[in-house]
Design an enzyme around this catalytic site. Structure first.
Site, PDB file in Angstrom:
ATOM      1  N   ARG A 126      20.778  10.200  31.953  1.00  0.00           N
ATOM      2  CA  ARG A 126      20.224  11.531  32.219  1.00  0.00           C
ATOM      3  C   ARG A 126      18.701  11.472  32.412  1.00  0.00           C
ATOM      4  NH1 ARG A 126      24.178  15.642  30.239  1.00  0.00           N
ATOM      5  NH2 ARG A 126      22.602  17.244  30.318  1.00  0.00           N
TER       6      ARG A 126
ATOM      7  N   TYR B 240      16.597  12.677  35.493  1.00  0.00           N
ATOM      8  CA  TYR B 240      16.387  14.127  35.577  1.00  0.00           C
ATOM      9  C   TYR B 240      15.426  14.593  34.480  1.00  0.00           C
ATOM     10  CZ  TYR B 240      17.633  19.106  35.837  1.00  0.00           C
ATOM     11  OH  TYR B 240      17.600  20.477  35.970  1.00  0.00           O
TER      12      TYR B 240
ATOM     13  N   GLY C 293      11.980  12.943  34.757  1.00  0.00           N
ATOM     14  CA  GLY C 293      11.359  13.440  35.994  1.00  0.00           C
ATOM     15  C   GLY C 293      10.787  14.833  35.783  1.00  0.00           C
TER      16      GLY C 293
ATOM     17  N   ASN D  88      20.987  26.537  30.855  1.00  0.00           N
ATOM     18  CA  ASN D  88      22.175  26.580  31.734  1.00  0.00           C
ATOM     19  C   ASN D  88      22.385  27.952  32.373  1.00  0.00           C
ATOM     20  OD1 ASN D  88      22.526  24.432  29.687  1.00  0.00           O
ATOM     21  ND2 ASN D  88      24.367  23.980  30.871  1.00  0.00           N
TER      22      ASN D  88
ATOM     23  N   VAL E 277      29.739  22.817  34.142  1.00  0.00           N
ATOM     24  CA  VAL E 277      30.917  23.230  33.393  1.00  0.00           C
ATOM     25  C   VAL E 277      31.496  24.581  33.832  1.00  0.00           C
ATOM     26  CG1 VAL E 277      29.629  24.252  31.438  1.00  0.00           C
ATOM     27  CG2 VAL E 277      31.892  23.272  31.071  1.00  0.00           C
ATOM     28  N   VAL E 278      30.648  25.571  34.097  1.00  0.00           N
ATOM     29  CA  VAL E 278      31.188  26.905  34.400  1.00  0.00           C
ATOM     30  C   VAL E 278      31.973  26.875  35.719  1.00  0.00           C
ATOM     31  CG1 VAL E 278      30.628  29.309  34.900  1.00  0.00           C
ATOM     32  CG2 VAL E 278      29.395  28.111  33.082  1.00  0.00           C
TER      33      VAL E 278
ATOM     34  N   ARG F 235      26.422  25.244  24.466  1.00  0.00           N
ATOM     35  CA  ARG F 235      25.438  25.575  25.488  1.00  0.00           C
ATOM     36  C   ARG F 235      25.224  27.085  25.458  1.00  0.00           C
ATOM     37  NH1 ARG F 235      25.461  20.809  25.472  1.00  0.00           N
ATOM     38  NH2 ARG F 235      25.296  19.328  27.202  1.00  0.00           N
TER      39      ARG F 235
ATOM     40  N   GLN G  47      23.936  20.281  21.215  1.00  0.00           N
ATOM     41  CA  GLN G  47      23.689  21.717  21.036  1.00  0.00           C
ATOM     42  C   GLN G  47      22.518  22.168  21.906  1.00  0.00           C
ATOM     43  OE1 GLN G  47      22.859  22.124  16.868  1.00  0.00           O
ATOM     44  NE2 GLN G  47      21.133  20.707  16.907  1.00  0.00           N
ATOM     45  N   ARG G  48      22.520  23.457  22.228  1.00  0.00           N
ATOM     46  CA  ARG G  48      21.492  23.999  23.125  1.00  0.00           C
ATOM     47  C   ARG G  48      21.454  25.514  22.949  1.00  0.00           C
ATOM     48  NH1 ARG G  48      20.479  21.296  27.649  1.00  0.00           N
ATOM     49  NH2 ARG G  48      19.602  19.497  26.679  1.00  0.00           N
TER      50      ARG G  48
HETATM   51  P1  NAD Z   1      21.032  23.242  43.146  1.00  0.00           P
HETATM   52  O1  NAD Z   1      21.400  21.802  43.174  1.00  0.00           O
HETATM   53  O2  NAD Z   1      22.058  24.237  43.584  1.00  0.00           O
HETATM   54  O3  NAD Z   1      19.716  23.510  44.003  1.00  0.00           O
HETATM   55  C1  NAD Z   1      18.720  22.544  44.222  1.00  0.00           C
HETATM   56  C2  NAD Z   1      18.238  22.681  45.670  1.00  0.00           C
HETATM   57  O4  NAD Z   1      17.181  21.728  45.894  1.00  0.00           O
HETATM   58  C3  NAD Z   1      19.333  22.374  46.687  1.00  0.00           C
HETATM   59  O5  NAD Z   1      19.328  23.352  47.707  1.00  0.00           O
HETATM   60  C4  NAD Z   1      18.957  21.007  47.226  1.00  0.00           C
HETATM   61  O6  NAD Z   1      19.444  20.781  48.542  1.00  0.00           O
HETATM   62  C5  NAD Z   1      17.448  21.066  47.145  1.00  0.00           C
HETATM   63  N1  NAD Z   1      16.821  19.734  47.078  1.00  0.00           N
HETATM   64  C6  NAD Z   1      17.177  18.695  46.280  1.00  0.00           C
HETATM   65  N2  NAD Z   1      16.354  17.649  46.495  1.00  0.00           N
HETATM   66  C7  NAD Z   1      15.456  18.050  47.446  1.00  0.00           C
HETATM   67  C8  NAD Z   1      14.375  17.410  48.100  1.00  0.00           C
HETATM   68  N3  NAD Z   1      14.034  16.135  47.821  1.00  0.00           N
HETATM   69  N4  NAD Z   1      13.670  18.110  49.028  1.00  0.00           N
HETATM   70  C9  NAD Z   1      14.013  19.397  49.324  1.00  0.00           C
HETATM   71  N5  NAD Z   1      15.041  20.044  48.757  1.00  0.00           N
HETATM   72  C10 NAD Z   1      15.755  19.372  47.813  1.00  0.00           C
HETATM   73  O7  NAD Z   1      20.548  23.549  41.651  1.00  0.00           O
HETATM   74  P2  NAD Z   1      20.131  24.925  40.952  1.00  0.00           P
HETATM   75  O8  NAD Z   1      21.035  25.134  39.825  1.00  0.00           O
HETATM   76  O9  NAD Z   1      19.942  25.988  41.959  1.00  0.00           O
HETATM   77  O10 NAD Z   1      18.720  24.514  40.339  1.00  0.00           O
HETATM   78  C11 NAD Z   1      17.500  24.895  40.945  1.00  0.00           C
HETATM   79  C12 NAD Z   1      16.342  24.394  40.099  1.00  0.00           C
HETATM   80  O11 NAD Z   1      16.432  24.937  38.784  1.00  0.00           O
HETATM   81  C13 NAD Z   1      16.301  22.872  39.929  1.00  0.00           C
HETATM   82  O12 NAD Z   1      14.972  22.436  39.968  1.00  0.00           O
HETATM   83  C14 NAD Z   1      16.882  22.659  38.558  1.00  0.00           C
HETATM   84  O13 NAD Z   1      16.399  21.482  37.969  1.00  0.00           O
HETATM   85  C15 NAD Z   1      16.398  23.901  37.824  1.00  0.00           C
HETATM   86  N6  NAD Z   1      17.280  24.212  36.684  1.00  0.00           N
HETATM   87  C16 NAD Z   1      18.539  24.732  36.883  1.00  0.00           C
HETATM   88  C17 NAD Z   1      19.360  24.986  35.794  1.00  0.00           C
HETATM   89  C18 NAD Z   1      20.722  25.573  35.946  1.00  0.00           C
HETATM   90  O14 NAD Z   1      21.436  25.723  34.954  1.00  0.00           O
HETATM   91  N7  NAD Z   1      21.167  25.970  37.120  1.00  0.00           N
HETATM   92  C19 NAD Z   1      18.898  24.699  34.500  1.00  0.00           C
HETATM   93  C20 NAD Z   1      17.636  24.147  34.344  1.00  0.00           C
HETATM   94  C21 NAD Z   1      16.828  23.930  35.436  1.00  0.00           C
HETATM   95  N1  UDP Z   2      31.508  19.675  30.561  1.00  0.00           N
HETATM   96  C1  UDP Z   2      32.873  19.708  30.294  1.00  0.00           C
HETATM   97  N2  UDP Z   2      33.729  19.715  31.354  1.00  0.00           N
HETATM   98  C2  UDP Z   2      33.318  19.719  32.648  1.00  0.00           C
HETATM   99  C3  UDP Z   2      31.925  19.692  32.914  1.00  0.00           C
HETATM  100  C4  UDP Z   2      31.045  19.670  31.842  1.00  0.00           C
HETATM  101  O1  UDP Z   2      33.287  19.734  29.127  1.00  0.00           O
HETATM  102  O2  UDP Z   2      34.178  19.735  33.537  1.00  0.00           O
HETATM  103  C5  UDP Z   2      30.578  19.696  29.414  1.00  0.00           C
HETATM  104  C6  UDP Z   2      29.470  18.655  29.470  1.00  0.00           C
HETATM  105  O3  UDP Z   2      29.898  17.427  28.910  1.00  0.00           O
HETATM  106  C7  UDP Z   2      28.390  19.328  28.636  1.00  0.00           C
HETATM  107  C8  UDP Z   2      28.596  20.818  28.919  1.00  0.00           C
HETATM  108  O4  UDP Z   2      29.927  20.940  29.427  1.00  0.00           O
HETATM  109  O5  UDP Z   2      28.600  19.084  27.263  1.00  0.00           O
HETATM  110  C9  UDP Z   2      27.619  21.374  29.947  1.00  0.00           C
HETATM  111  O6  UDP Z   2      27.634  20.512  31.064  1.00  0.00           O
HETATM  112  P1  UDP Z   2      26.875  20.827  32.413  1.00  0.00           P
HETATM  113  O7  UDP Z   2      27.069  19.657  33.318  1.00  0.00           O
HETATM  114  O8  UDP Z   2      27.292  22.167  32.906  1.00  0.00           O
HETATM  115  O9  UDP Z   2      25.339  20.987  31.991  1.00  0.00           O
HETATM  116  P2  UDP Z   2      24.342  20.160  31.033  1.00  0.00           P
HETATM  117  O10 UDP Z   2      25.082  19.065  30.312  1.00  0.00           O
HETATM  118  O11 UDP Z   2      23.310  19.617  31.947  1.00  0.00           O
HETATM  119  O12 UDP Z   2      23.859  21.186  30.082  1.00  0.00           O
END
Ligand code: NAD
Ligand code: UDP
Length: 319
Positions: free
Chosen positions: A147, A150, A153, A179, A192-193, A216, A281-282
């Site tokens: 992980r 990510y 980064g 999430n 997961v959702v 979560r 946990q989160r």
């Molecule tokens: P997503 O994967 O649906 O969207 C990411 C977008 O970025 C995509 O459209 C993808 O094509 C684009 N992308 C990826 N690499 C790129 C690059 N090198 N150049 C240009 N475009 C690029 O994910 P999301 O859930 O919409 O997440 C959006 C942002 O929110 C991300 O930065 C993610 O880390 C952050 N975030 C999301 C969650 C969540 O639960 N959804 C939680 C924490 C943080």
């Molecule tokens: N998870 C799961 N089944 C799935 C996908 C995810 O049980 O089909 C679990 C995963 O192991 C994690 C939690 O759900 O404990 C949330 O996972 P997700 O990939 O949505 O987000 P993140 O781990 O980045 O919070």
């Protein structure tokens, strides 16, 4: 929709993704000139289809790891795959996207004097030893695990934001997103959702990783977008980082049971191995968001799931 803020030129990187597409829609409907920049790795044109006809919406296919010059007032930096399956597909690229992407966007912000918001993540807390997580917690992150591309980064991106702020006076805002779920998630997103809903609608087994006791906190996307816009337009000098998430905390087993009951599915729950470094946990502390942004989630899990199930019902091929 009422326009709370004067119309601006706004760049949304990752704008064709799940969260980005909702954000672009809100910003366009509020009358801003919106540029959506995306390389379509996990995003799609389908997500922003409805926006292409608007005169105040533009789409650029571009990779944030390459510099670009655009005249804008605000930058929302969302470009980065967010689902473990996708960010682990090409981990080196994921790090480059976070680090070079942040560097390029901060350089742009510095040059054109734009305000810039970073979509950081609860993953900066890693597998948290402090529960729930306040912004002051520095996290418990494995630097060399699967992980890390990510998590680390995103941590470096936060560091870059604060160094550009201190060194070059760039006007930064940092949010830590927990999430988030809702319509426009890709059915192959892998989180997961969407996994559970798609499995339930197709009558396939619901895959719980591990024993399902990990927790979560799930935020509905409309609530998140409201918080993002409030943060972008928050008072001068308030940089964050600020947690944005829904403090409701659920085990994955509870989530699976909710999805089965809300869909009326006959799917069975099956257990699969827990991925390495999967946080146990989160749950966010959101006092800072409440105080500074007057923000808290309004859509609770059952209601958000209903809306998301309705969306997937319209896009998933049910056999
Ligand atoms: P997503 O994967 O649906 O969207 C990411 C977008 O970025 C995509 O459209 C993808 O094509 C684009 N992308 C990826 N690499 C790129 C690059 N090198 N150049 C240009 N475009 C690029 O994910 P999301 O859930 O919409 O997440 C959006 C942002 O929110 C991300 O930065 C993610 O880390 C952050 N975030 C999301 C969650 C969540 O639960 N959804 C939680 C924490 C943080
Ligand atoms: N998870 C799961 N089944 C799935 C996908 C995810 O049980 O089909 C679990 C995963 O192991 C994690 C939690 O759900 O404990 C949330 O996972 P997700 O990939 O949505 O987000 P993140 O781990 O980045 O919070």
């Amino acid at each position: 929709m009422s326009n709370m803020y004067a119309s601006k030129r706004i760049l949304v990187t990752g704008g064709a993704g799940f969260i980005g597409s909702h954000l672009c829609k809100r910003l366009v409907e509020e009358g801003n000139d919106v540029i959506c920049l995306d390389n379509f790795f996990t995003g799609s044109k389908g997500n922003i289809e409805g926006l292409l006809d608007y005169h105040n919406f533009e789409l650029i296919r571009h990779d944030v790891t390459e510099p670009i010059l655009l005249e804008v007032d605000q930058i929302y930096n969302l470009a980065c795959p967010a689902s473990p399956v996708h960010y682990q597909y090409n981990p080196v690229k994921t790090i480059k996207t976070s680090v070079l992407g942040a560097t390029n966007m901060l350089g742009l912000a510095k040059r054109v004097k734009a305000r810039i918001l970073q979509a950081s993540t609860s993953e900066v807390y890693g597998n948290p030893a402090v529960h729930p997580q306040p912004e002051e917690y520095w996290g418990n992150v494995n630097p060399i695990g699967i992980r890390s591309c990510y998590d680390e980064g995103k941590r470096v991106a936060e560091t870059l934001f604060f160094d550009y702020h201190r060194q070059n006076d760039v006007d930064i805002k940092v949010i830590r997103i927990f999430n988030t779920y809702g319509p426009n998630m890709n059915q192959n997103d892998g989180r997961v959702v969407s996994n559970f809903i798609v499995q339930a609608l197709k009558g396939k087994d619901i895959t719980i990783y591990g024993d399902g006791t990990q927790t979560r906190s799930f935020c509905y996307v409309d609530d998140l977008v409201e918080g993002m816009i409030r943060m972008m337009n928050s008072r001068e000098g308030f940089t964050g980082p600020v947690n944005l998430g829904n403090p409701g905390e659920f085990t994955m087993l509870e989530l699976a049971e909710k999805v089965i009951s809300l869909t009326g599915s006959s799917s069975k729950i099956i257990y699969q191995p827990l991925p390495q470094d999967d946080p146990t946990q989160r749950k966010p502390v959101i006092d800072l968001a409440k105080k500074e942004l007057g923000w808290e989630p309004t859509i609770m899990l059952d209601e958000g799931l209903k809306r998301t199930i309705e969306y997937f019902g319209s896009v998933v091929q049910v056999l």
